[in-house]
Design a protein around this motif. Structure first.
Motif, PDB file in Angstrom:
ATOM      1  N   LYS A   1       0.832  -1.209   0.000  1.00 18.87           N
ATOM      2  CA  LYS A   1       0.000   0.000   0.000  1.00 18.87           C
ATOM      3  C   LYS A   1       0.869   1.263   0.000  1.00 18.87           C
ATOM      4  O   LYS A   1       0.632   2.199  -0.762  1.00 18.87           O
ATOM      5  CB  LYS A   1      -0.911   0.012   1.236  1.00 18.87           C
ATOM      6  CG  LYS A   1      -2.034  -1.012   1.175  1.00 18.87           C
ATOM      7  CD  LYS A   1      -2.915  -0.860   2.397  1.00 18.87           C
ATOM      8  CE  LYS A   1      -4.090  -1.798   2.344  1.00 18.87           C
ATOM      9  NZ  LYS A   1      -4.939  -1.696   3.537  1.00 18.87           N
ATOM     10  N   LYS A   2       1.893   1.254   0.864  1.00 21.62           N
ATOM     11  CA  LYS A   2       2.756   2.429   0.998  1.00 21.62           C
ATOM     12  C   LYS A   2       3.513   2.693  -0.306  1.00 21.62           C
ATOM     13  O   LYS A   2       3.615   3.827  -0.779  1.00 21.62           O
ATOM     14  CB  LYS A   2       3.736   2.180   2.158  1.00 21.62           C
ATOM     15  CG  LYS A   2       4.325   3.432   2.703  1.00 21.62           C
ATOM     16  CD  LYS A   2       4.998   3.210   4.044  1.00 21.62           C
ATOM     17  CE  LYS A   2       6.016   4.321   4.250  1.00 21.62           C
ATOM     18  NZ  LYS A   2       7.314   3.864   4.634  1.00 21.62           N
ATOM     19  N   GLU A   3       4.034   1.602  -0.889  1.00 18.35           N
ATOM     20  CA  GLU A   3       4.820   1.717  -2.127  1.00 18.35           C
ATOM     21  C   GLU A   3       3.929   2.193  -3.283  1.00 18.35           C
ATOM     22  O   GLU A   3       4.346   3.014  -4.095  1.00 18.35           O
ATOM     23  CB  GLU A   3       5.453   0.349  -2.420  1.00 18.35           C
ATOM     24  CG  GLU A   3       6.605   0.375  -3.389  1.00 18.35           C
ATOM     25  CD  GLU A   3       7.855   1.088  -2.881  1.00 18.35           C
ATOM     26  OE1 GLU A   3       7.830   1.739  -1.823  1.00 18.35           O
ATOM     27  OE2 GLU A   3       8.873   1.002  -3.595  1.00 18.35           O
ATOM     28  N   THR A   4       2.703   1.695  -3.328  1.00 13.51           N
ATOM     29  CA  THR A   4       1.783   2.103  -4.403  1.00 13.51           C
ATOM     30  C   THR A   4       1.455   3.593  -4.287  1.00 13.51           C
ATOM     31  O   THR A   4       1.411   4.314  -5.291  1.00 13.51           O
ATOM     32  CB  THR A   4       0.498   1.241  -4.361  1.00 13.51           C
ATOM     33  OG1 THR A   4       0.883  -0.125  -4.563  1.00 13.51           O
ATOM     34  CG2 THR A   4      -0.499   1.648  -5.432  1.00 13.51           C
ATOM     35  N   ARG A   5       1.269   4.071  -3.074  1.00 16.71           N
ATOM     36  CA  ARG A   5       0.977   5.504  -2.885  1.00 16.71           C
ATOM     37  C   ARG A   5       2.206   6.352  -3.237  1.00 16.71           C
ATOM     38  O   ARG A   5       2.089   7.447  -3.795  1.00 16.71           O
ATOM     39  CB  ARG A   5       0.505   5.780  -1.457  1.00 16.71           C
ATOM     40  CG  ARG A   5      -0.886   5.216  -1.196  1.00 16.71           C
ATOM     41  CD  ARG A   5      -1.465   5.646   0.138  1.00 16.71           C
ATOM     42  NE  ARG A   5      -2.742   4.982   0.377  1.00 16.71           N
ATOM     43  CZ  ARG A   5      -3.906   5.394  -0.121  1.00 16.71           C
ATOM     44  NH1 ARG A   5      -3.972   6.479  -0.869  1.00 16.71           N
ATOM     45  NH2 ARG A   5      -5.018   4.725   0.139  1.00 16.71           N
TER      46      ARG A   5
END
Ligand code: TMP
Length: 236
Positions: free
Chosen positions: A152-156
């Protein structure tokens, strides 16, 4: 040189590199599909355009410190990638309501989402890639809690970079789909591709500059992809 085909997908064929077993060659095909392959057409030139667009974007992501599978573009239709085990998740990030999100929630296309919304789909053709949540991801043993948080963090983080780059060339990044994989050391890295096949881009006049041109019969897909590539090539 003979090389071993390990996967044939809707948009790409994947071979093991004849030089290094930890690397693959992705060959982008001149094929457009929708509805899980139910509609399939040959679109001459699409493979080369997507290979160039995806190579350019992955190069920029690598330079920005994102860990990806991209090594280099080999030819018009081919690129060299690190071999990964794909995590069977389609990670979708939405900045603006469109497509299945608008349909599912009855929200007009084009409404900006105050906080970008992240969704998971289970990558499984037999099941038509169902919409799933974190608990399903845990239950299906696709990723653990830390890995879900990382994805999730990497996608954001990727969204923030991409949104800015597309803004610089007059395009709004409406939504996109990413796939991640685990490399030989078990590290999660960005894999697959980033092209107008798996994102939505609207120009200042609201024209669709992505695969919706094919999905909705709006004109020449390759003319639109050519424009996206030409604009991206002007990015510094
Ligand atoms: P959707 O609105 O149809 O759910 O699509 C959201 C975004 O994800 C859109 O940019 C297209 C992309 N996408 C794929 O790349 N592959 C898929 O199988 C699906 C369903 C969507």
């Amino acid at each position: 040189m003979s090389r071993k085909l390990i996967y044939t997908g809707k948009a790409k064929d994947i071979y093991i590199s004849s030089e290094d077993e930890d690397m693959i060659v992705s060959v982008y095909k001149d094929q457009a599909t929708m509805l899980n392959g139910a509609r399939k057409e040959t679109v001459a030139g699409k493979g080369a355009l997507n290979n160039q667009i995806s190579s350019l974007i992955f190069e920029k992501l690598n330079a920005a410190g994102i860990q990806t599978h991209f090594i280099k573009q080999l030819s018009k239709n081919e690129q060299l990638n690190k071999k990964v085990t794909i995590i069977p998740l389609e990670v979708v990030l939405r900045n603006v309501a469109a497509g299945s999100f608008s349909k599912r929630f009855g929200i007009e296309e084009g409404i900006e989402l105050e906080r970008p919304i992240l969704e998971f789909y289970y990558k499984n053709d037999d099941l038509d890639d169902p919409f799933i949540n974190d608990e399903h991801v845990l239950f299906l043993d696709i990723a653990d809690t830390d890995e879900i948080a990382y994805l999730k963090k990497e996608t954001r983080r990727i969204n923030n970079l991409l949104k800015k780059w597309f803004e610089q060339i007059g395009l709004t990044l409406i939504d996109f789909k990413l796939e991640f994989g685990k490399d030989a050391d078990g590290r999660i890295i960005l894999a697959d591709e980033f092209s107008p096949d798996n994102c939505r881009l609207w120009d200042a006049q609201g024209h669709h500059m992505d695969k919706d041109v094919f999905r909705r019969d709006l004109g020449s897909l390759t003319d639109v992809y050519e424009t996206v590539l030409e604009r991206l090539q002007k990015l510094t």
